[in-house]
Design a protein around this motif. Structure first.
Motif, PDB file in Angstrom:
ATOM      1  N   ASN A 106       0.846  -1.196   0.000  1.00 51.31           N
ATOM      2  CA  ASN A 106       0.000   0.000   0.000  1.00 51.31           C
ATOM      3  C   ASN A 106       0.880   1.244   0.000  1.00 51.31           C
ATOM      4  O   ASN A 106       1.450   1.621   1.022  1.00 51.31           O
ATOM      5  N   LYS A 107       0.998   1.866  -1.153  1.00 51.24           N
ATOM      6  CA  LYS A 107       1.790   3.092  -1.251  1.00 51.24           C
ATOM      7  C   LYS A 107       1.184   3.992  -2.322  1.00 51.24           C
ATOM      8  O   LYS A 107       0.374   3.543  -3.139  1.00 51.24           O
ATOM      9  N   PRO A 108       1.534   5.268  -2.346  1.00 52.61           N
ATOM     10  CA  PRO A 108       0.918   6.206  -3.295  1.00 52.61           C
ATOM     11  C   PRO A 108       1.192   5.826  -4.742  1.00 52.61           C
ATOM     12  O   PRO A 108       2.207   5.204  -5.065  1.00 52.61           O
ATOM     13  N   VAL A 109       0.269   6.203  -5.616  1.00 54.82           N
ATOM     14  CA  VAL A 109       0.464   5.965  -7.041  1.00 54.82           C
ATOM     15  C   VAL A 109       1.008   7.234  -7.697  1.00 54.82           C
ATOM     16  O   VAL A 109       0.753   8.348  -7.235  1.00 54.82           O
ATOM     17  N   ASP A 110       1.741   7.037  -8.752  1.00 54.39           N
ATOM     18  CA  ASP A 110       2.316   8.141  -9.524  1.00 54.39           C
ATOM     19  C   ASP A 110       1.657   8.148 -10.896  1.00 54.39           C
ATOM     20  O   ASP A 110       1.855   7.225 -11.698  1.00 54.39           O
ATOM     21  N   THR A 111       0.860   9.177 -11.183  1.00 53.25           N
ATOM     22  CA  THR A 111       0.116   9.245 -12.448  1.00 53.25           C
ATOM     23  C   THR A 111       0.850  10.043 -13.521  1.00 53.25           C
ATOM     24  O   THR A 111       0.299  10.281 -14.593  1.00 53.25           O
ATOM     25  N   SER A 112       2.071  10.462 -13.279  1.00 52.43           N
ATOM     26  CA  SER A 112       2.763  11.357 -14.203  1.00 52.43           C
ATOM     27  C   SER A 112       3.344  10.618 -15.407  1.00 52.43           C
ATOM     28  O   SER A 112       3.629   9.416 -15.341  1.00 52.43           O
ATOM     29  N   ILE A 113       3.509  11.371 -16.499  1.00 56.09           N
ATOM     30  CA  ILE A 113       4.150  10.843 -17.701  1.00 56.09           C
ATOM     31  C   ILE A 113       5.059  11.911 -18.295  1.00 56.09           C
ATOM     32  O   ILE A 113       4.974  13.086 -17.927  1.00 56.09           O
ATOM     33  N   TYR A 161      -0.622  13.955 -15.476  1.00 59.63           N
ATOM     34  CA  TYR A 161      -1.549  12.886 -15.835  1.00 59.63           C
ATOM     35  C   TYR A 161      -1.374  12.508 -17.306  1.00 59.63           C
ATOM     36  O   TYR A 161      -0.952  13.340 -18.117  1.00 59.63           O
ATOM     37  N   PRO A 162      -1.761  11.293 -17.678  1.00 59.78           N
ATOM     38  CA  PRO A 162      -1.573  10.824 -19.056  1.00 59.78           C
ATOM     39  C   PRO A 162      -2.764  11.130 -19.966  1.00 59.78           C
ATOM     40  O   PRO A 162      -3.063  10.361 -20.883  1.00 59.78           O
ATOM     41  N   PHE A 163      -3.452  12.225 -19.703  1.00 55.01           N
ATOM     42  CA  PHE A 163      -4.561  12.604 -20.584  1.00 55.01           C
ATOM     43  C   PHE A 163      -4.467  14.083 -20.919  1.00 55.01           C
ATOM     44  O   PHE A 163      -3.918  14.880 -20.153  1.00 55.01           O
ATOM     45  N   PHE A 164      -5.004  14.422 -22.091  1.00 56.63           N
ATOM     46  CA  PHE A 164      -4.912  15.776 -22.614  1.00 56.63           C
ATOM     47  C   PHE A 164      -6.279  16.212 -23.133  1.00 56.63           C
ATOM     48  O   PHE A 164      -7.123  15.379 -23.461  1.00 56.63           O
ATOM     49  N   GLY A 170      -0.891   7.670 -23.898  1.00 50.60           N
ATOM     50  CA  GLY A 170      -1.732   8.713 -23.330  1.00 50.60           C
ATOM     51  C   GLY A 170      -3.023   8.798 -24.119  1.00 50.60           C
ATOM     52  O   GLY A 170      -3.196   8.114 -25.140  1.00 50.60           O
ATOM     53  N   VAL A 171      -3.955   9.602 -23.641  1.00 55.46           N
ATOM     54  CA  VAL A 171      -5.259   9.713 -24.299  1.00 55.46           C
ATOM     55  C   VAL A 171      -5.651  11.181 -24.452  1.00 55.46           C
ATOM     56  O   VAL A 171      -5.136  12.062 -23.762  1.00 55.46           O
ATOM     57  N   LEU A 172      -6.588  11.415 -25.360  1.00 52.31           N
ATOM     58  CA  LEU A 172      -7.207  12.724 -25.522  1.00 52.31           C
ATOM     59  C   LEU A 172      -8.691  12.604 -25.204  1.00 52.31           C
ATOM     60  O   LEU A 172      -9.334  11.584 -25.518  1.00 52.31           O
ATOM     61  N   ILE A 173      -9.225  13.631 -24.578  1.00 54.13           N
ATOM     62  CA  ILE A 173     -10.654  13.744 -24.300  1.00 54.13           C
ATOM     63  C   ILE A 173     -11.081  15.112 -24.823  1.00 54.13           C
ATOM     64  O   ILE A 173     -10.456  16.118 -24.490  1.00 54.13           O
ATOM     65  N   ALA A 174     -12.126  15.163 -25.628  1.00 53.77           N
ATOM     66  CA  ALA A 174     -12.476  16.434 -26.263  1.00 53.77           C
ATOM     67  C   ALA A 174     -13.810  17.005 -25.787  1.00 53.77           C
ATOM     68  O   ALA A 174     -13.853  18.013 -25.089  1.00 53.77           O
ATOM     69  N   ARG A 175     -14.927  16.377 -26.142  1.00 56.46           N
ATOM     70  CA  ARG A 175     -16.239  16.976 -25.888  1.00 56.46           C
ATOM     71  C   ARG A 175     -16.469  17.360 -24.427  1.00 56.46           C
ATOM     72  O   ARG A 175     -16.979  18.447 -24.148  1.00 56.46           O
ATOM     73  N   PRO A 176     -16.109  16.495 -23.443  1.00 56.05           N
ATOM     74  CA  PRO A 176     -16.347  16.888 -22.044  1.00 56.05           C
ATOM     75  C   PRO A 176     -15.585  18.127 -21.607  1.00 56.05           C
ATOM     76  O   PRO A 176     -16.025  18.828 -20.685  1.00 56.05           O
TER      77      PRO A 176
END
Length: 337
Positions: free
Chosen positions: A65-72, A81-84, A286-292
């Protein structure tokens, strides 16, 4: 402000086509264009969304149990974060006149940079759109990615000069925009590009170049041959061709052929941090999110964007923790079912 409040605030001002749904799945807007809908009956946008939901994640809490690292890292830049935020154009036409492309990008670019990610900006027939987008990117020390439409070479060259002056760390071209009505029958000709034409554009750009709109392994190999640094697996949200497969359905095949030689991003119906995790498990970088993100800007401006980023980031971190993963690079195919 949380994202539910953002949605409620957006509904009265986002125009008559978008319904600011709790989760954007393409069903309410269907084929509304102008509007956020998709081509034909709207099938492709809905299929994008549904395909991610068919994939399940594998829970494993028998782990330290340790912190997660979401960086890229992407092209030498580190992101939280791995989203744009994906590129969106003509927002006043499709979403309502509270914003135009200039004011929308001003908010989106700065808010995303402040939240630790980057925004892809859109392009349009009005030269002021690219001028304003690159100006907004310059204001955040180049932490944004202008997306150039596949115009004729002369027009592309002019826009690439703006990109360079802005100090952007990368540039993109949405080659799938060849299917947009306003690009057809233009003089000089605009639209699809051969490998040789794309190679010339990439060389002229002189920056890490991202080709958006790749949906086949063959297309990925063509982008690689042209010298692209990255591709975005994308069907333009279903807006340019009906009856396409979903991006989730073609991602793994594309990763298999070029995943070891270029960066691979993906968009299309990704609506949660769990979906982001699934895309990474399938091999995306990584991913892209547009409409939201449009809903976020209309419903809360900069604060709305921050609320949406926080929502997706929290869901991703929670999924990583519950699936026994502490770093982005450790997410793999064994974590999905």
């Amino acid at each position: 402000m949380n994202y539910n409040e953002v949605i409620e605030n957006a509904r009265p001002v986002i125009g008559r086509f978008c319904k600011a749904c709790p989760e954007c799945n393409g069903r309410a807007c269907k084929n509304q264009i102008p509007g956020p809908g998709a081509k034909g009956v709207g099938d492709t946008a809905m299929r994008n969304y549904d395909a991610w939901k068919e994939i399940r994640v594998q829970m494993d809490t028998l782990i330290e149990n340790k912190p997660v690292d979401t960086s890229i890292e992407l092209f030498g830049k580190k992101f939280k974060y791995p989203f744009f935020a994906g590129p969106v154009g003509a927002v006043n036409l499709h979403y309502g006149d509270k914003y135009d492309d200039v004011t929308y990008n001003d908010i989106l670019v700065s808010a995303c940079a402040g939240a630790g990610i980057a925004a892809f900006t859109g392009d349009g027939t009005n030269p002021e759109v690219m001028k304003a987008a690159t100006r907004a990117i310059r204001a955040v020390d180049g932490l944004g990615i202008p997306t150039v439409k596949p115009w004729n070479f002369g027009t592309v060259h002019e826009k690439l000069e703006m990109v360079k002056e802005a100090g952007a760390f990368a540039v993109a071209m949405d080659v799938d925009a060849a299917g947009l009505p306003f690009l057809k029958n233009m003089t000089p000709p605009a639209g699809s590009k051969s490998v040789e034409e794309l190679k010339k554009i990439i060389e002229d750009g002189g920056l890490p170049f991202i080709v958006k709109g790749v949906m086949t392994a063959k297309g990925a190999l063509k982008a690689k041959e042209a010298g692209a640094s990255a591709i975005i697996v994308s069907n333009h949200g279903g807006r340019v061709l009906d009856q396409c497969p979903a991006t989730a359905e073609v991602l793994e095949e594309i990763v298999e052929v070029v995943g070891d030689s270029m960066k691979i991003l993906v968009d299309g119906g990704i609506r949660s941090g769990v979906d982001v995790f699934k895309a990474l498990a399938m091999g995306a970088d990584g991913v892209l999110i547009a409409r939201p993100f449009v809903t976020a800007v209309y419903g809360g401006g900069k604060e709305g964007v921050e609320a949406y980023v926080s929502k997706i980031a929290g869901e991703l971190a929670d999924t990583m923790a519950m699936c026994g993963v502490h770093k982005i690079e450790d997410i793999g195919p064994e974590h999905i079912w």
